[in-house]
Enzyme design. Structure first.
Site, PDB file in Angstrom:
ATOM      1  N   ALA A  33      55.753  53.036  36.916  1.00  0.00           N
ATOM      2  CA  ALA A  33      56.396  52.342  38.033  1.00  0.00           C
ATOM      3  C   ALA A  33      57.737  52.956  38.418  1.00  0.00           C
ATOM      4  O   ALA A  33      58.198  52.800  39.547  1.00  0.00           O
ATOM      5  CB  ALA A  33      56.591  50.870  37.681  1.00  0.00           C
ATOM      6  N   GLY A 134      37.454  41.461  39.538  1.00  0.00           N
ATOM      7  CA  GLY A 134      38.243  41.555  38.311  1.00  0.00           C
ATOM      8  C   GLY A 134      38.945  42.881  38.117  1.00  0.00           C
ATOM      9  O   GLY A 134      39.813  43.266  38.891  1.00  0.00           O
ATOM     10  N   GLU A 190      31.146  27.127  35.049  1.00  0.00           N
ATOM     11  CA  GLU A 190      31.966  25.928  34.997  1.00  0.00           C
ATOM     12  C   GLU A 190      31.082  24.690  34.792  1.00  0.00           C
ATOM     13  O   GLU A 190      29.873  24.719  35.003  1.00  0.00           O
ATOM     14  CB  GLU A 190      32.753  25.790  36.307  1.00  0.00           C
ATOM     15  CG  GLU A 190      33.669  26.959  36.620  1.00  0.00           C
ATOM     16  CD  GLU A 190      34.877  27.032  35.693  1.00  0.00           C
ATOM     17  OE1 GLU A 190      35.195  26.008  35.041  1.00  0.00           O
ATOM     18  OE2 GLU A 190      35.493  28.107  35.623  1.00  0.00           O
ATOM     19  N   LYS A 205      34.870  36.840  48.234  1.00  0.00           N
ATOM     20  CA  LYS A 205      35.120  38.246  47.910  1.00  0.00           C
ATOM     21  C   LYS A 205      34.547  39.177  48.980  1.00  0.00           C
ATOM     22  O   LYS A 205      35.164  40.191  49.328  1.00  0.00           O
ATOM     23  CB  LYS A 205      34.519  38.562  46.534  1.00  0.00           C
ATOM     24  CG  LYS A 205      35.163  37.767  45.401  1.00  0.00           C
ATOM     25  CD  LYS A 205      34.378  37.864  44.106  1.00  0.00           C
ATOM     26  CE  LYS A 205      34.972  37.000  43.020  1.00  0.00           C
ATOM     27  NZ  LYS A 205      34.142  36.983  41.788  1.00  0.00           N
TER      28      LYS A 205
END
Length: 436
Positions: A33, A134, A190, A205
């Site tokens: 960075a 992800g 879930e 998405k």
């Protein structure tokens, strides 16, 4: 250069994973960075809750607005999901001149147009790599790595729960309900799995992927959605016998008439690489004019896979803090003034091939009646299989594969087929994509 101070909203699975990666790889991250990254505060639901990650150096609060209003925080990382409180928090952070990193696909799909407009006006960055697939860097790949290409279409397995269920149904021969219960017990689904199995999560998405692929605004409301609950073990067996596997795909395709945006179960030839993506893994296949097909595969969820994408976004934001805002990579790949208004095609106008399964009474003339209905509807049959003993007046299962036809034609034909007194109930249909 002085360190950049970060504030987290959420220290759940992904938030804890993000803090863990930042602590463990601090030296490597700062080398990339160009500056150190310090997490100085986090908003959590329960301050006293024991955590596997070290929070001793953080100020913990129950109020997310304490994070977005904190004068020393330069980047807000939102990792709690939802689109009510989080929208207000993100907009407040931008109003306060803070950059934002988020893993919230619903927030971006539903409110991204407004969020990006505010960020652009203020010269700020909203980074959201972790919102899709992800740990797979699919957004950077399309937005930057493929920026020389015209994207023709993309197809993705972008919900690990649905992919796990379909994989287990195929491998174990069990039906949907039993495998869903197992997925819930293992934590892959879930307690209320509707968001995953009805296609909503994948549609969020796909909305994002289509926008960065084609330079269109985010249009979640125009995505066609169909889930996997009606797929049976029988369908999976028949598909395999015909040389296909059933996967739950998000598909975006640019055509001469507009853009297709659809999420549904799909038959894919077994030889395609994406057909062999199993379990909770994700994959996105992108067809571009210059490079051709490219496949992106990896973990679509989990603490550290998602944290990998979150931290990569943080590094990008830190790198660009001193960059001229006008020369940064645009949020949706194309500069805001270059976003175009392409029509999203209604499902009725989309052309695909179909797998059909129906239960019929084995009588003379039954197939002739069905064939006549399909012929009158401009539907050509590619393959027909009969499953069952074939004794007169017994019920048999008929499997048909059609050639490409308009959805409108098929819907009209199936209504007529289902009205025949020799056909039992609803005809099961799954779309077929060759992906080539």
């Amino acid at each position: 250069m002085k360190a950049v101070n970060i504030g987290l909203i959420g220290l759940g699975t992904v938030g804890s994973g993000t803090l863990s990666v930042l602590q463990r790889n601090a030296e490597e991250i700062s080398r990339r960075a160009g500056r150190q990254i310090h997490v100085i505060a986090a908003a959590v639901q329960d301050i006293s809750k024991p955590r596997a990650v070290d929070t001793s150096a953080l100020h913990l609060t129950r109020d997310p607005f304490e994070i977005v209003n904190h004068p020393d925080i330069e980047i807000v990382v939102e990792l709690v999901g939802g689109d009510d409180m989080t929208l207000a928090a993100v907009m407040t952070a931008l109003d306060n001149g803070k950059h934002v990193v988020t893993a919230n696909k619903a927030l971006i799909a539903l409110h991204g147009n407004d969020i990006f407009a505010k960020a652009h006006a203020k010269g700020l960055v909203v980074a959201f790599e972790s919102a899709v697939a992800g740990g797979i860097p699919i957004i950077k790949s399309i937005r930057e790595g493929l920026s020389a290409n015209r994207i023709e279409w993309l197809a993705g397995i972008i919900n690990g729960t649905s992919n796990y269920i379909l994989t287990q149904m195929e491998e174990s021969g069990r039906d949907f309900a039993e495998v869903l219960a197992e997925a819930q017990a293992l934590g892959y689904a879930e307690a209320d799995p509707a968001f995953d199995i009805d296609g909503t999560d994948a549609a969020h998405k796909l909305t994002i992927l289509a926008s960065i692929a084609f330079g269109i605004s985010l249009q979640f409301e125009n995505v066609y959605r169909e889930g996997i609950a009606e797929i049976s073990g029988e369908d999976i067996i028949h598909a395999r016998e015909l040389g296909y596997r059933i996967k739950h795909l998000g598909i975006a395709r640019k055509t001469g008439g507009g853009v297709e945006l659809r999420v549904h179960p799909t038959l894919i030839p077994q030889k395609r690489l994406i057909a062999n993506v199993d379990g909770v893994m994700n994959a996105v296949l992108v067809q571009s004019d210059a490079v051709g097909p490219t496949l992106y595969y990896g973990a679509g969820a989990g603490a550290e896979p998602t944290a990998s994408a979150v931290v990569a976004d943080l590094i990008d934001v830190v790198r660009t803090i001193t960059t001229d805002p006008g020369n940064r990579v645009p949020h949706l790949a194309f500069h805001p003034e270059a976003i175009i208004d392409l029509p999203i095609l209604p499902m009725d106008e989309i052309e695909t091939a179909y797998y059909l399964r129906m239960s019929v009474v084995n009588r003379p003339g039954v197939m002739a009646s069905i064939a006549t209905i399909f012929g009158d509807s401009d539907i050509s049959i590619d393959t027909i299989l009969q499953k069952g003993s074939g004794q007169p007046n017994e019920n048999v299962t008929i499997i048909m594969l059609t050639q490409n036809t308009l959805e409108h034609n098929l819907v009209k034909a199936l209504k007529q087929v289902e009205s025949l007194d020799t056909v039992h109930g609803r005809v099961m249909r799954v779309r077929i994509e060759q992906l080539s």
